[in-house]
Write a protein that holds these residues in place. Structure first.
Motif, PDB file in Angstrom:
ATOM      1  N   GLN A  40       1.792  -1.969  -0.783  1.00  0.00           N
ATOM      2  CA  GLN A  40       0.651  -2.157  -1.675  1.00  0.00           C
ATOM      3  C   GLN A  40       0.198  -0.833  -2.257  1.00  0.00           C
ATOM      4  N   ARG A  41       0.098   0.180  -1.386  1.00  0.00           N
ATOM      5  CA  ARG A  41      -0.349   1.495  -1.863  1.00  0.00           C
ATOM      6  C   ARG A  41       0.667   2.091  -2.836  1.00  0.00           C
ATOM      7  N   GLU A  77      -0.101   0.637  -6.121  1.00  0.00           N
ATOM      8  CA  GLU A  77      -1.381   1.124  -6.643  1.00  0.00           C
ATOM      9  C   GLU A  77      -1.264   2.533  -7.210  1.00  0.00           C
ATOM     10  N   GLY A 113      -5.986  -3.894  -7.087  1.00  0.00           N
ATOM     11  CA  GLY A 113      -5.977  -2.653  -6.327  1.00  0.00           C
ATOM     12  C   GLY A 113      -5.700  -1.436  -7.182  1.00  0.00           C
ATOM     13  N   VAL A 114      -4.906  -1.599  -8.244  1.00  0.00           N
ATOM     14  CA  VAL A 114      -4.619  -0.486  -9.150  1.00  0.00           C
ATOM     15  C   VAL A 114      -5.906   0.056  -9.766  1.00  0.00           C
ATOM     16  N   GLU A 169      -8.512   1.114  -6.459  1.00  0.00           N
ATOM     17  CA  GLU A 169      -8.148   2.245  -5.598  1.00  0.00           C
ATOM     18  C   GLU A 169      -6.980   3.069  -6.120  1.00  0.00           C
ATOM     19  N   GLY A 170      -6.373   2.665  -7.240  1.00  0.00           N
ATOM     20  CA  GLY A 170      -5.129   3.292  -7.666  1.00  0.00           C
ATOM     21  C   GLY A 170      -5.226   4.151  -8.909  1.00  0.00           C
ATOM     22  N   SER A 184      -8.325   3.824 -11.406  1.00  0.00           N
ATOM     23  CA  SER A 184      -9.672   3.734 -10.818  1.00  0.00           C
ATOM     24  C   SER A 184     -10.753   4.221 -11.775  1.00  0.00           C
ATOM     25  N   LYS A 226      -2.210  -2.685 -14.782  1.00  0.00           N
ATOM     26  CA  LYS A 226      -1.263  -1.659 -14.355  1.00  0.00           C
ATOM     27  C   LYS A 226      -1.092  -0.614 -15.442  1.00  0.00           C
TER      28      LYS A 226
END
Length: 696
Positions: free
Chosen positions: A352-353, A356, A488-489, A492-493, A496, A508
């Protein structure tokens, strides 16, 4: 004596020859008139008369709410049949008509026009163009009341020859999408794609050739009237189109970019609400030269990682929490190194990270591990996602995706790892947008749509419904994971910087090097594709900006802010996007709610809902407020044309509405109510002037 006879003989021979020649002429004249009369009469008629095409009136193109995007306006050339007016009518109105023509056209004196009309009268000219300049319908109505002309076509000789000219009320807005058709029948955009519908059926009229090489229409029973073209109702929202184009142009100027594309699509229907394709022409000028969204082919870069994750999640047992070692930012595949955009790399991170932060190494290693021995299986997922074939759009000029396949020329060991993060193949921006929109639309992929209906006036001739390309791009479990990744992008990615407290965005970023002369240059195509609000998506948006210059070279810093500006503007305008207020609102003791300025009906409703006493000084649309004890006093907020209104204290939605109604262009920063405006209230304003608002 012999000489005299010789001369006499010669004279007699010459006389005989002349007599014979004269007789032959007479014979020929009689023969032509009698024996060949019908033949030459028919040939004469064919020379003087001819059937010519009469162009049909082209249909209109409308926006989604009926605003005109393109129409054919009637213009006229003024001609005159000098044989029609009676002698009395001609003499009585000659001087006045000459004077009026001179004043209107300003190219000849009244005396010159008078001479022109008299000469036409003397030579019985049935068709003489008085001036080649086109006039509009209002001028035609005015001229129809002039002396001589007021008698009409058959008693006054006035001829107004109609010519339809294509006109766009919003100038260059949506220019390339609306398109054109030239004299050779070639063109682009909707005008060309629906030329048969818009063009109608041409008629056929009999024309007579007259002196000067001109042709005069003759009204006979055999004439075939033209059938006017039908109208198109598009999906374009003029307000969103203006917002999208303004945001894109601003970003391209700020980053000195070469090309840019923005597309706003309605999630559930596939309706294209705005589409802008700008190219830099130098000197700060940007125009629509090519529809990159439809006809362009780009290496998608990191925005393609969504397709990669679909293949991985569907084909393998991989979990988002699984970890992968991305190392120090470089990883060799055969003789090529794959690099991440952060020096030193990300080390060991979760799947996942990795998505992100947009790790190229993570995507390449995962795809190589799971599809390296069966690359065809990975390509099959691209086929299933409809990324390898045209979308069959309503608009002509769509590009064909260029997807490499195993065993084809050019496929090698690095091809599959490169494909995992969007390199080594090309597709149109609309292909990528359709994929992201499918995630927003609960897995249903639909075709982008430009035309809602074909109409004849207000009657619908043909209606176009939403077309499903793929009813299920992936399993429900995968879909939920994809949404988690895209949110999440932004949370936290890499995107942000686009996060806000009003609504969630999912999407994205993408940054792809541009291939020039067979090698990758230091130029980039930056992009951001996503949808909002994430909890209940209504719009998906694509932003692509090519070759930005300066210190900002990534999707989050170049394309991302354009997405956010458009999304913020839509959110401010569309109340349906706002989450419902909690019905159990409790006011804290000693605190008075913020009620400053806005539409009177809204403020009165708010006060009544909260049980606050309110008083107004009269029935007015816009008000400002004052606090009197525990009551709200509503005072008139005067809005005067051409003067800057006072919008301080208003919510952004109301402020934008008032300012744009006054012809201003609005930009803003911050959240909440308007705290400052760059143009003081009461200042004289000009249409198109920009005003900046600070919110607090």
């Amino acid at each position: 004596m012999n000489i005299k006879r010789s001369i006499l003989l010669r004279v007699r021979i010459a006389f005989l020859a002349v007599s014979i020649f004269a007789c032959s002429i007479v014979f020929k004249v009689v023969y032509i008139q009698v024996a060949e009369g019908e033949k030459w009469k028919k040939l004469s008629e064919e020379t003087l008369f001819d059937y010519k095409k009469v162009k049909a009136t082209r249909g209109n193109i409308y926006s989604d709410n009926g605003s005109l995007l393109a129409t054919s306006l009637p213009f006229y050339v003024v001609a005159f049949d000098a044989t029609m007016p009676s002698e009395g009518v001609f003499r009585k109105g000659l001087d006045s008509l000459s004077y009026l023509l001179s004043r209107f056209y300003k190219d000849k004196s009244a005396l010159e026009y008078k001479g022109l009309l008299i000469d036409a009268r003397k030579t019985d000219k049935q068709y003489i163009i008085l001036n080649h300049r086109l006039i509009n319908y209002q001028s035609k109505k005015k001229m129809s009341n002039w002396p001589i002309f007021r008698e009409g076509r058959y008693r006054g000789g006035s001829i107004f020859e109609k010519k339809n000219i294509r006109y766009r009320p919003f100038a260059n807005l949506c220019h390339r999408t609306i398109g054109f058709v030239n004299e050779n029948g070639k063109g682009a955009g909707l005008e060309f794609s629906f030329n048969g519908v818009l063009g109608g059926t041409d008629g056929e009229f009999l024309f007579q050739r007259i002196a000067g090489g001109s042709w005069k229409p003759i009204f006979v029973a055999n004439n075939i009237n033209a059938i006017d073209g039908l109208d198109l109702q598009t999906t374009i929202d003029v307000n969103l189109q203006d917002v999208a184009e303004t945001a894109l142009k601003k970003a391209m100027k700020d980053h000195d970019a070469d090309d840019g594309t923005v597309v706003v699509m309605e999630v559930n229907t596939g309706a294209i609400k705005a589409i802008s394709n700008l190219s830099a022409n130098g000197n700060g000028i940007y125009s629509e030269e090519f529809n990159h969204a439809v006809g362009g082919s780009f290496e998608p870069g990191s925005v393609f990682k969504l397709a990669t994750m679909i293949a991985l999640l569907e084909e393998t047992k991989i979990q988002l929490s699984d970890e992968i070692d991305t190392g120090n930012g470089e990883y060799p595949f055969y003789n090529v190194k794959v690099r991440d955009h952060i020096e030193g790399g990300f080390g060991r991170i979760s799947v996942q990270r990795a998505f992100e932060v947009s790790s190229n190494i993570a995507m390449a290693k995962l795809v190589d591990k799971n599809f390296g021995l069966r690359p065809s299986r990975f390509v099959e997922y691209l086929d299933k996602l409809n990324l390898s074939k045209p979308l069959k759009l309503q608009i002509a000029g769509e590009s064909y995706p260029k997807i490499k396949r195993p065993n084809q020329k050019g496929w090698n060991g690095i091809t599959l790892p490169w494909m995992s993060y969007g390199y080594g193949f090309e597709m149109s921006p609309l292909h990528t947008l359709a994929l992201y929109n499918a995630v927003a639309n609960d897995g249903v992929m639909i075709k982008p749509m430009f035309i809602k209906a074909i109409k004849k006036a207000d009657v619908v001739v043909e209606e176009f419904d939403t077309q499903i390309i793929n009813p299920k791009i992936c399993s429900y479990k995968t879909l939920l994971q994809l949404k988690t990744l895209l949110e999440g992008v932004v949370e936290e990615g890499t995107a942000s910087n686009l996060k806000n407290s009003y609504f969630k965005i999912a999407g994205k970023t993408g940054t792809a090097q541009i291939l020039e002369n067979g090698s990758y240059s230091r130029k980039y195509t930056t992009s951001f594709i996503g949808y909002f609000p994430a909890h209940s998506p209504k719009y998906s948006i694509l932003v692509l900006i090519k070759n930005p210059k300066g210190i900002f070279q990534y999707g989050n810093s170049v394309a991302g802010p354009v997405f956010k500006e458009i999304a913020d503007n839509i959110y401010a305008r569309d109340l349906q996007l706002h989450l419902a207020m909690n019905n159990n609102v409790v006011m804290k003791a000693g605190f008075f709610p913020v009620i400053k300025s806005g539409k009177q009906s809204d403020l009165v409703m708010l006060c009544n809902e909260l049980g606050i006493s309110n008083h107004s000084s009269g029935d007015q649309e816009w008000t400002r407020t004052a606090i009197a004890g525990n009551s709200v006093v509503l005072k008139k907020n005067l809005i005067i044309k051409n003067l800057m209104p006072n919008v301080q204290g208003m919510m952004l939605r109301d402020a934008i509405y008032i300012l744009e109604q006054n012809g201003l262009q609005v930009s803003f920063q911050g959240h909440g109510r308007v705290s400052e405006q760059s143009i003081s209230s009461g200042t004289k304003i000009l249409k198109g002037q920009r005003v900046e608002l600070n919110l607090n």
